[in-house]
Scaffold this motif. Sequence first.
Motif, PDB file in Angstrom:
ATOM      1  N   CYS A 196       0.841  -1.193   0.000  1.00  0.00           N
ATOM      2  CA  CYS A 196       0.000   0.000   0.000  1.00  0.00           C
ATOM      3  C   CYS A 196       0.882   1.251   0.000  1.00  0.00           C
ATOM      4  O   CYS A 196       1.747   1.389   0.863  1.00  0.00           O
ATOM      5  CB  CYS A 196      -0.895  -0.010   1.227  1.00  0.00           C
ATOM      6  SG  CYS A 196      -1.807   1.525   1.434  1.00  0.00           S
ATOM      7  N   ALA A 237       0.023   4.125   0.797  1.00  0.00           N
ATOM      8  CA  ALA A 237      -0.359   5.027   1.888  1.00  0.00           C
ATOM      9  C   ALA A 237       0.197   4.567   3.226  1.00  0.00           C
ATOM     10  O   ALA A 237       0.675   5.370   4.019  1.00  0.00           O
ATOM     11  CB  ALA A 237      -1.874   5.151   1.962  1.00  0.00           C
ATOM     12  N   CYS A 238       0.111   3.262   3.500  1.00  0.00           N
ATOM     13  CA  CYS A 238       0.533   2.801   4.828  1.00  0.00           C
ATOM     14  C   CYS A 238       1.566   1.677   4.767  1.00  0.00           C
ATOM     15  O   CYS A 238       1.971   1.168   5.803  1.00  0.00           O
ATOM     16  CB  CYS A 238      -0.682   2.354   5.646  1.00  0.00           C
ATOM     17  SG  CYS A 238      -1.377   0.773   5.104  1.00  0.00           S
ATOM     18  N   SER A 253       1.241  -1.309   3.978  1.00  0.00           N
ATOM     19  CA  SER A 253       0.754  -2.636   4.325  1.00  0.00           C
ATOM     20  C   SER A 253       0.978  -3.595   3.167  1.00  0.00           C
ATOM     21  O   SER A 253       0.895  -3.223   2.000  1.00  0.00           O
ATOM     22  CB  SER A 253      -0.750  -2.572   4.631  1.00  0.00           C
ATOM     23  OG  SER A 253      -1.281  -3.889   4.657  1.00  0.00           O
ATOM     24  N   CYS A 291      -5.981   0.455   5.683  1.00  0.00           N
ATOM     25  CA  CYS A 291      -6.280   1.888   5.786  1.00  0.00           C
ATOM     26  C   CYS A 291      -7.369   2.303   4.809  1.00  0.00           C
ATOM     27  O   CYS A 291      -7.793   3.448   4.803  1.00  0.00           O
ATOM     28  CB  CYS A 291      -5.028   2.728   5.561  1.00  0.00           C
ATOM     29  SG  CYS A 291      -4.446   2.730   3.860  1.00  0.00           S
ATOM     30  N   CYS A 341      -6.346  -1.576  -0.062  1.00  0.00           N
ATOM     31  CA  CYS A 341      -5.657  -1.870   1.185  1.00  0.00           C
ATOM     32  C   CYS A 341      -6.703  -2.013   2.285  1.00  0.00           C
ATOM     33  O   CYS A 341      -7.416  -1.064   2.594  1.00  0.00           O
ATOM     34  CB  CYS A 341      -4.680  -0.755   1.534  1.00  0.00           C
ATOM     35  SG  CYS A 341      -3.961  -0.954   3.166  1.00  0.00           S
ATOM     36  N   HIS A 375      -7.198   2.514   1.590  1.00  0.00           N
ATOM     37  CA  HIS A 375      -6.693   3.188   0.403  1.00  0.00           C
ATOM     38  C   HIS A 375      -6.937   2.329  -0.837  1.00  0.00           C
ATOM     39  O   HIS A 375      -6.765   1.118  -0.801  1.00  0.00           O
ATOM     40  CB  HIS A 375      -5.194   3.443   0.578  1.00  0.00           C
ATOM     41  CG  HIS A 375      -4.594   4.258  -0.520  1.00  0.00           C
ATOM     42  ND1 HIS A 375      -4.986   5.549  -0.784  1.00  0.00           N
ATOM     43  CD2 HIS A 375      -3.628   3.964  -1.423  1.00  0.00           C
ATOM     44  CE1 HIS A 375      -4.283   6.002  -1.809  1.00  0.00           C
ATOM     45  NE2 HIS A 375      -3.459   5.070  -2.212  1.00  0.00           N
TER      46      HIS A 375
HETATM   47 ZN    ZN Z   1      -2.927   1.057   3.421  1.00  0.00          ZN
END
Ligand code: ZN
Length: 108
Positions: A7, A9-10, A12, A27, A24, A29
């Motif tokens: 991911c 964004a995070c 993951s 989060c 994801c 996303h």
């Molecule tokens: Zn994420």
Amino acid sequence: MTQMPHCPACQSSYTYEDRGLYVCPECGHEWEEQVEEAPVYKDANGNLLVDGDTVTVIKDLKVKGASGAIKQGTKVKNIKLVEGDHNIDCKIDGFGAMKLKSEFVKKG
Ligand SMILES: [Zn+2]
């Protein structure tokens, strides 16, 4: 079986694909797959330019705020390629740090 990307964004790794989107679950996303494509910079003749190249200016270039133009034939050493309209970062004797367009130079 392709490996799922992390991911953006995070970070993951528990991502999955859903209707052409990556999702994801951690989060929430969602993003589209993007093919990583390095930008390509070419000179006036279509030759590939890379960081550290020496180029020659192929036409007089007016410089805002400077009294003179960068003359055709000026050699510019150790260029650095950047994204944008003026995609060459460089230093030119007498002018200092400048940005040039790759279409106005040739390699060598
Ligand atoms: Zn994420």
